[in-house]
Design a protein around this motif. Sequence first.
Motif, PDB file in Angstrom:
ATOM      1  N   LEU A  58       0.835  -1.132   0.026  1.00  0.00           N
ATOM      2  CA  LEU A  58      -0.085  -0.011  -0.131  1.00  0.00           C
ATOM      3  C   LEU A  58       0.781   1.114   0.099  1.00  0.00           C
ATOM      4  N   LEU A  59       1.831   1.363   1.111  1.00  0.00           N
ATOM      5  CA  LEU A  59       2.601   2.765   1.174  1.00  0.00           C
ATOM      6  C   LEU A  59       3.306   3.051  -0.132  1.00  0.00           C
ATOM      7  N   PRO A  60       4.201   1.760  -0.710  1.00  0.00           N
ATOM      8  CA  PRO A  60       5.047   2.145  -1.736  1.00  0.00           C
ATOM      9  C   PRO A  60       4.230   2.540  -2.967  1.00  0.00           C
ATOM     10  N   THR A  61       3.037   1.688  -3.044  1.00  0.00           N
ATOM     11  CA  THR A  61       2.349   2.024  -4.207  1.00  0.00           C
ATOM     12  C   THR A  61       1.668   3.156  -4.254  1.00  0.00           C
ATOM     13  N   LEU A  62       1.179   3.925  -3.251  1.00  0.00           N
ATOM     14  CA  LEU A  62       0.684   5.227  -3.058  1.00  0.00           C
ATOM     15  C   LEU A  62       1.737   6.052  -3.288  1.00  0.00           C
ATOM     16  N   LEU A  63       3.048   6.013  -2.535  1.00  0.00           N
ATOM     17  CA  LEU A  63       4.010   7.209  -2.548  1.00  0.00           C
ATOM     18  C   LEU A  63       4.417   7.218  -4.129  1.00  0.00           C
ATOM     19  N   ILE A  64       4.791   5.939  -4.861  1.00  0.00           N
ATOM     20  CA  ILE A  64       5.336   6.099  -6.159  1.00  0.00           C
ATOM     21  C   ILE A  64       4.231   6.707  -7.020  1.00  0.00           C
ATOM     22  N   HIS A  65       3.010   6.351  -6.672  1.00  0.00           N
ATOM     23  CA  HIS A  65       1.744   7.070  -7.507  1.00  0.00           C
ATOM     24  C   HIS A  65       1.689   8.345  -7.466  1.00  0.00           C
ATOM     25  N   PHE A  66       2.030   9.103  -6.191  1.00  0.00           N
ATOM     26  CA  PHE A  66       1.857  10.557  -6.057  1.00  0.00           C
ATOM     27  C   PHE A  66       3.146  11.117  -6.663  1.00  0.00           C
ATOM     28  N   TYR A  67       4.349  10.536  -6.452  1.00  0.00           N
ATOM     29  CA  TYR A  67       5.561  10.823  -7.047  1.00  0.00           C
ATOM     30  C   TYR A  67       5.461  11.100  -8.817  1.00  0.00           C
ATOM     31  N   TRP A  73       4.237  12.129 -15.147  1.00  0.00           N
ATOM     32  CA  TRP A  73       4.636  11.022 -15.885  1.00  0.00           C
ATOM     33  C   TRP A  73       3.368  10.143 -16.018  1.00  0.00           C
ATOM     34  N   THR A  74       3.497   9.267 -17.145  1.00  0.00           N
ATOM     35  CA  THR A  74       2.464   8.140 -17.147  1.00  0.00           C
ATOM     36  C   THR A  74       3.415   6.836 -16.748  1.00  0.00           C
ATOM     37  N   LEU A  75       2.642   5.634 -16.518  1.00  0.00           N
ATOM     38  CA  LEU A  75       3.577   4.604 -16.131  1.00  0.00           C
ATOM     39  C   LEU A  75       4.654   4.216 -16.851  1.00  0.00           C
ATOM     40  N   ILE A  76       4.438   4.340 -18.375  1.00  0.00           N
ATOM     41  CA  ILE A  76       5.363   3.717 -19.301  1.00  0.00           C
ATOM     42  C   ILE A  76       6.628   4.893 -19.061  1.00  0.00           C
ATOM     43  N   GLU A  77       6.289   6.284 -19.001  1.00  0.00           N
ATOM     44  CA  GLU A  77       7.324   7.082 -18.631  1.00  0.00           C
ATOM     45  C   GLU A  77       8.153   7.139 -17.579  1.00  0.00           C
ATOM     46  N   LEU A  78       7.371   6.468 -16.467  1.00  0.00           N
ATOM     47  CA  LEU A  78       8.190   6.231 -15.114  1.00  0.00           C
ATOM     48  C   LEU A  78       9.179   5.155 -15.449  1.00  0.00           C
ATOM     49  N   GLY A  79       9.044   4.404 -16.384  1.00  0.00           N
ATOM     50  CA  GLY A  79       9.723   3.251 -16.437  1.00  0.00           C
ATOM     51  C   GLY A  79      10.966   3.468 -16.957  1.00  0.00           C
ATOM     52  N   ALA A  80      11.727   4.703 -17.157  1.00  0.00           N
ATOM     53  CA  ALA A  80      12.748   4.987 -17.817  1.00  0.00           C
ATOM     54  C   ALA A  80      13.729   4.874 -16.643  1.00  0.00           C
ATOM     55  N   LYS A  81      14.919   4.235 -16.924  1.00  0.00           N
ATOM     56  CA  LYS A  81      15.899   3.893 -16.323  1.00  0.00           C
ATOM     57  C   LYS A  81      16.272   4.759 -15.171  1.00  0.00           C
ATOM     58  N   GLU A  82      16.493   6.112 -15.612  1.00  0.00           N
ATOM     59  CA  GLU A  82      17.042   7.207 -14.931  1.00  0.00           C
ATOM     60  C   GLU A  82      15.702   7.630 -14.054  1.00  0.00           C
ATOM     61  N   ARG A  83      14.470   7.334 -14.199  1.00  0.00           N
ATOM     62  CA  ARG A  83      13.449   8.108 -13.387  1.00  0.00           C
ATOM     63  C   ARG A  83      13.061   6.774 -12.333  1.00  0.00           C
ATOM     64  N   ARG A  84      13.692   5.756 -12.292  1.00  0.00           N
ATOM     65  CA  ARG A  84      13.143   4.665 -11.413  1.00  0.00           C
ATOM     66  C   ARG A  84      13.927   4.608 -10.233  1.00  0.00           C
ATOM     67  N   VAL A  85      14.943   5.726  -9.966  1.00  0.00           N
ATOM     68  CA  VAL A  85      15.742   5.805  -8.797  1.00  0.00           C
ATOM     69  C   VAL A  85      14.918   6.103  -7.590  1.00  0.00           C
ATOM     70  N   VAL A  86      14.193   7.130  -7.539  1.00  0.00           N
ATOM     71  CA  VAL A  86      13.290   7.611  -6.300  1.00  0.00           C
ATOM     72  C   VAL A  86      12.392   6.414  -5.899  1.00  0.00           C
TER      73      VAL A  86
END
Length: 206
Positions: A58-67, A73-86
Amino acid sequence: MSREKQIILTAKAVSIVFTPFYLPILGLTALFFLSYLNQYLPSYKFLVLAVVYLFTILLPTLLIHFYRHYNGWTLIELGAKERRVVPYVISILCYFTCLYILERMHTPYFMRSIVASALMIQIVCALINVWWKISTHTAAIGGVAGALFVFSEVFRFNPTWWFCLVIVLAGMLGTSRMILRQHTLAQVVVGFIIGFACAVVGIVYL
């Protein structure tokens, strides 16, 4: 709707349903049914599952969703390697907090080992992500396979049908990630192998 769109929508649905965060909750549920841990009171098992669900799903899903929404960003855009750090940092902190709480609750070793293995998978994938984009989806399902392998040896049950199910799910998930062009075949396969290895090492040695 064209056949191509149907395939893409199905791939998206599979990726969403089998989120990388499900490993701990699945592992604990299996333990509560297949091992001596089924002797615990339902209230205690519910409490443990609630804590694990809160901090690993729940928490990681919500926090990543808010981020993701904060950055537009879309889900696809979030999948870029440099955007996966956070997202990796968020999930690692949530998993670490979950493990700390379980230790404070004095839960049995095998309960904590599942979360510790999932935490190890997150850390290893995050480190690899610095140089190469790896599939955390297949790493998670690989972790399920690894945990199943260890627990079948420890608790002496036949895992054949469970392994068949996990392999089929891994194939569906890996194919979906490739259809969505989020990963190559190598990234999918290596993710599964790393997840399997981390689960075995985490449960046996941590």
